[in-house]
Write an enzyme that holds these catalytic residues in place. Structure first.
Site, PDB file in Angstrom:
ATOM      1  N   CYS A 127      -7.182   6.732   1.774  1.00 26.85           N
ATOM      2  CA  CYS A 127      -8.043   7.671   1.037  1.00 26.85           C
ATOM      3  C   CYS A 127      -9.261   8.076   1.876  1.00 26.85           C
ATOM      4  CB  CYS A 127      -8.409   7.090  -0.324  1.00 26.85           C
ATOM      5  SG  CYS A 127      -8.955   8.356  -1.478  1.00 26.85           S
ATOM      6  N   HIS A 237      -3.055   5.512  -2.611  1.00 25.94           N
ATOM      7  CA  HIS A 237      -3.542   4.118  -2.639  1.00 25.94           C
ATOM      8  C   HIS A 237      -2.413   3.100  -2.817  1.00 25.94           C
ATOM      9  CE1 HIS A 237      -7.951   4.585  -2.856  1.00 25.94           C
ATOM     10  NE2 HIS A 237      -7.664   5.776  -3.368  1.00 25.94           N
ATOM     11  N   GLU A 239      -2.600  -0.033  -2.345  1.00 27.28           N
ATOM     12  CA  GLU A 239      -3.134  -1.325  -2.800  1.00 27.28           C
ATOM     13  C   GLU A 239      -3.380  -1.360  -4.303  1.00 27.28           C
ATOM     14  OE1 GLU A 239      -4.879   1.036  -1.557  1.00 27.28           O
ATOM     15  OE2 GLU A 239      -6.591   1.214  -2.892  1.00 27.28           O
TER      16      GLU A 239
END
Ligand SMILES: *[C@@H]1O[C@H](CO)[C@@H](O)[C@H](O)[C@H]1NC(C)=O
Ligand SMILES: *[C@@H]1O[C@H](CO)[C@@H](O)[C@H](O)[C@H]1NC(C)=O
Length: 310
Positions: A127, A237, A239
Site C-alpha cells: 500500500c 493488503h 497481511e
C-alpha cells in the site's frame, strides 16, 4: 565473512540448477519492518507498527526486527547488514518528508547496491510501501485519486504475471480464485494508474506489472515486481485477511487467508536467500520485536493490535 557466504550460496544455487541438488537456504531469516509516525487516533504516542505485518511474516517462518524512524544513516547501514529483507508497510505518513520515507529511501538505496553486488536482499512494499517504492524508483510522485478506500477486488492478472516470480508458487486453484473472487483488500485513496506507470520510462524498465485493478473509472497497477531485483510491491493488503477484523471489506474466507499466507511464504522464501546476520546473538536478541508488546487498539484504529515505540 558475509560476502564469502554469499559467493558460496551463489555457487550452490548455480550447482543445484544444473544438478537438481537442494538449494542451501537461510532457515533463520530476520526481516525488518519499518515503523512510522503515529496518526491522529493515537496522538500521545510516537511511532508504531501494526502487528498484522509482524504476524504475516512470522506465519511464514521469519522473525521480525522493528526498523525505528529517525535513526542515523550509520545505524540503518549496520541494521541492513544484520537483516535478510525489509518490509515497508501501509500507513498514512508523507512519502516525501516523514521518518518513514527517509528510512525507506536509505534501505532502498542499500538494497540496490547490495543486490547489484551479488548480495541478495529482498524488499516488499504494501500500500503506502508500494507507493513509496514507485516514488523511489521513478523520482516522481505520479499518483492520482481513486475510489478504493475500503474495497476487496479480484486481481486482473497481466499476461506477464506467468513470467513473474511472485505468484509462481501459488496453487493453481488459488490463482483462479484470485482472478475471480474479491480476495485482495484495498485501503488507499491514491493509486498509480496504468497510464502514468506506462508514461514513466523508469518505472516501465524497472518493474514488471503482475496485476492491475480498476475503481470503475481508472485502471491502476496493483502488483509489481522488479525485473532485476528482489523488490515486490502490492497496492493491496495481504497481511489483513488473516489478522485484521475491523473493516467489513476485509475478506476472511479460506482462500483469502491462503492469499495472505502464500504472499508471506514467497517473501520469506526470498529472505531465506540472504545471508546477512547480526554480529552476535546478544545484538540479535536485543533487536528482535519480541522485546516489545503489542497493545489492543481495535476500538481506536483500523488495527487490532499495534506495537508502539516511544
Ligand atoms: C523525528 O524527528 C522529527 C524531526 O527531528 C521530530 O519532529 C519527531 O518528533 C521525531 N519523531 C520520533 C518518533 O522520534
Ligand atoms: C499522473 O500523475 C500526475 C502527478 O501526480 C497526476 O496529476 C495525474 O492525475 C496522473 N494521471 C493519471 C492519468 O493518473
Amino acid at each position: 565473512m558475509t560476502r564469502f557466504f554469499c559467493l558460496a550460496c551463489v555457487f550452490t544455487l548455480a550447482d543445484s540448477v544444473f544438478s537438481g541438488a537442494p538449494v542451501k537456504t537461510n532457515d533463520r531469516p530476520i526481516i525488518g519492518v519499518l515503523a512510522q509516525e503515529v496518526f491522529h487516533a493515537t496522538p500521545h504516542r510516537n511511532a508504531y507498527i501494526a502487528a498484522s505485518y509482524v504476524k504475516f511474516l512470522e506465519s511464514a517462518g521469519a522473525r521480525v526486527v522493528p526498523v525505528m524512524i529517525n535513526r542515523t544513516e550509520e545505524e540503518y547501514t549496520r541494521l541492513f547488514k544484520s537483516i535478510n529483507g525489509v518490509l515497508f508497510p501501509g500507513g498514512r505518513v508523507s512519502l516525501k518528508s516523514s521518518g518513514y520515507s527517509r528510512a525507506a529511501a536509505i534501505f532502498y538505496r542499500l538494497a540496490l547496491e547490495a543486490n547489484s553486488n551479488g548480495d541478495y536482499f529482498p524488499v516488499w512494499g504494501t500500500c503506502l510501501g508500494f507507493e513509496m517504492l514507485t516514488l523511489l524508483t521513478s523520482g516522481q510522485l505520479l499518483l492520482s485519486r481513486t475510489d478504493t478506500k475500503g474495497v476487496a477486488l479480484p486481481l486482473d492478472f497481466t499476461d506477464d504475471a506467468r513470467d513473474g516470480r511472485l505468484f509462481r508458487g501459488f496453487p493453481e486453484e488459488l490463482l483462479k480464485s484470485l482472478a475471480t473472487e474479491r480476495l485482495t483488500e484495498n485501503s488507499h485513496q491514491w493509486s498509480l494508474t496504468t497510464e502514468n506507470f506506462t508514461k514513466s520510462e523508469r518505472l516501465r524498465s524497472f518493474y514488471r506489472v503482475l496485476s492491475t485493478n480498476s475503481d470503475g473509472q481508472s485502471e491502476f497497477v496493483s502488483t509489481l515486481e522488479a525485473y532485476d531485483f528482489p523488490i515486490y510491491a502490492t497496492q493491496w493488503h495481504p497481511e489483513k485477511n488473516a489478522f485484521e477484523w475491523n473493516r467489513p471489506c476485509i475478506p476472511h474466507s479460506p482462500t483469502a487467508v491462503e492469499t495472505g499466507f502464500y504472499s508471506a511464504l514467497f517473501f520469506v522464501s526470498e529472505a531465506r536467500k540472504s545471508w546477512h546476520s547480526f554480529p552476535s546473538v546478544e545484538e540479535e536478541e536485543k533487536a528482535l520485536i519480541y522485546r516489545h508488546t503489542p497493545e489492543f487498539t481495535g476500538t481506536l484504529t483500523p488495527f487490532q493490535q499495534i506495537y508502539f515505540f516511544d
